[in-house]
Design a protein around this motif. Structure first.
Motif, short mmCIF file in Angstrom:
data_model
loop_
_atom_site.label_atom_id
_atom_site.label_comp_id
_atom_site.label_asym_id
_atom_site.label_seq_id
_atom_site.Cartn_x
_atom_site.Cartn_y
_atom_site.Cartn_z
N SER A 168 0.83 -1.20 0.00
CA SER A 168 0.00 0.00 0.00
C SER A 168 0.87 1.25 0.00
CB SER A 168 -0.91 0.01 1.24
OG SER A 168 -1.62 1.23 1.31
N THR A 169 0.42 2.25 -0.72
CA THR A 169 1.13 3.54 -0.72
C THR A 169 0.59 4.47 0.36
OG1 THR A 169 -0.37 4.56 -2.33
CG2 THR A 169 1.51 3.34 -3.21
N ASP A 189 -0.53 6.53 -6.40
CA ASP A 189 -0.28 5.08 -6.48
C ASP A 189 0.53 4.76 -7.73
OD1 ASP A 189 -1.68 4.75 -4.16
OD2 ASP A 189 -3.50 3.97 -5.09
#
Length: 336
Positions: free
Chosen positions: A69-70, A128
């Motif tokens: 996950s960013t 992202d």
């Protein structure tokens, strides 16, 4: 290294991936819960047997996948000191849990993002994408975070300052000039970065000396001399129907005339901005310094006029700038 942790709880007794035996009376019931914790980016497919002695067993199938996950928890960030401020953003020197090096953490108000880009979800999508792109001449993007009405982008810190600051210092100090050799090397690094962005369908839209950060200021032969920043607030999609591309973005002095006129930003408008940056770097003068303000610059450009290209500039620079500035509309000249 372990990819996952499985915690099994049987009637309130925890067993970490081990068999747990519980004795129950006639017609008794037990409750079994399984907690699967993924410890890395992975895909799992597990089969577990729950055995009842002398009765048989049942099989429980577990399938799970995870991806990096960013999104970063704001509590994992530490803002230390302000290193830059703009009309819509503030840049902090800071730290992030799990990283030793200093980082640059850029904050925007949520209201600004909504007015200039769209929804926060749109911006999440773009960040992202940016986190998945890596090349030496772009400032690296590590992630994003939200706190109250502020949106934060976590970036690589490039501590030597901007090209704009370097040119300003050199104009005041004749003993430390910026050589043409170094200018050509900076220009080549920018070209590498812009070709990469365009190949990935990203328009920068704000290519100025303030958005060029210097990595090395002494050796033109260094692997990297500069990095392009603020590319992560560009626009994904290069066509005239790009989402949000009708929004006016960038310093007026570096904008292509068609953008000022109202045509959306395109790859070729990035090229026009690059050529203006090239003119500024080699002349070491502010663009349109003989004009009174933004309105005069707009009128000057829309009338088809361009700044004079001095004969003292290197021949290649004169040719590249002229091929862009004096065409009916910018044509791509980004070639190595």
């Amino acid at each position: 290294p372990a990819r996952y942790k499985l915690i099994c709880t049987v009637s309130g007794t925890k067993a970490d991936s081990r068999i747990n035996t519980v004795t129950i009376g006639s017609n008794g019931k037990i409750h079994v819960s399984l907690e699967l914790i993924l410890l890395c980016t992975t895909t799992l497919s597990l089969e577990l047997k729950l055995v009842v002695l002398e009765k048989g067993y049942t099989t429980v199938k577990l399938r799970a996948s995870s991806k990096l996950s960013t999104k970063i928890d704001f509590s994992d960030l530490k803002l230390e000191s302000i290193i830059g401020e703009g009309s819509h953003s503030t840049v902090w020197r800071g730290k992030m849990k799990g990283k030793v090096a200093d980082l640059a953490i850029k904050s925007y108000s949520e209201a600004y993002l909504r007015s200039s880009i769209g929804t926060v979800e749109d911006f999440d999508h773009e960040i992202d994408l940016c986190c998945s792109l890596h090349m030496p001449h772009l400032v690296e993007v590590f992630g994003r975070s939200m706190q109250a009405d502020k949106y934060y982008i976590i970036l690589e810190n490039v501590p030597r300052g901007s090209l704009s600051s370097a040119l300003s210092k050199c104009s005041k100090d004749a003993h430390h000039p910026v050589t043409d050799e170094f200018k050509f090397r900076v220009a080549l690094d920018i070209i590498h970065a812009m070709i990469f962005l365009h190949q990935h369908n990203i328009i920068h839209r704000d290519l100025t000396p303030d958005n060029i950060l210097l990595v090395n200021t002494s050796s033109p032969s260094a692997p990297v001399c500069c990095k392009v920043t603020n590319w992560f607030t560009g626009r994904v999609g290069g066509g005239p129907d790009s989402v949000g591309s009708h929004h006016f973005k960038g310093e007026t002095a570096y904008l292509a005339p068609e953008v000022i006129y109202g045509i959306p930003h395109t790859f070729t408008s990035d090229v026009f901005s690059f050529c203006t940056l090239l003119w500024v770097m080699f002349t070491q003068h502010e663009p349109y310094s003989d004009l009174q303000g933004q309105y005069d610059i707009i009128k000057f450009l829309l009338d088809g006029q361009r700044m004079t290209i001095p004969e003292s500039l290197p021949k290649l620079v004169r040719e590249v700038v002229a091929s862009c500035w004096f065409s009916a509309r910018c044509v791509s000249v980004l070639r190595i």
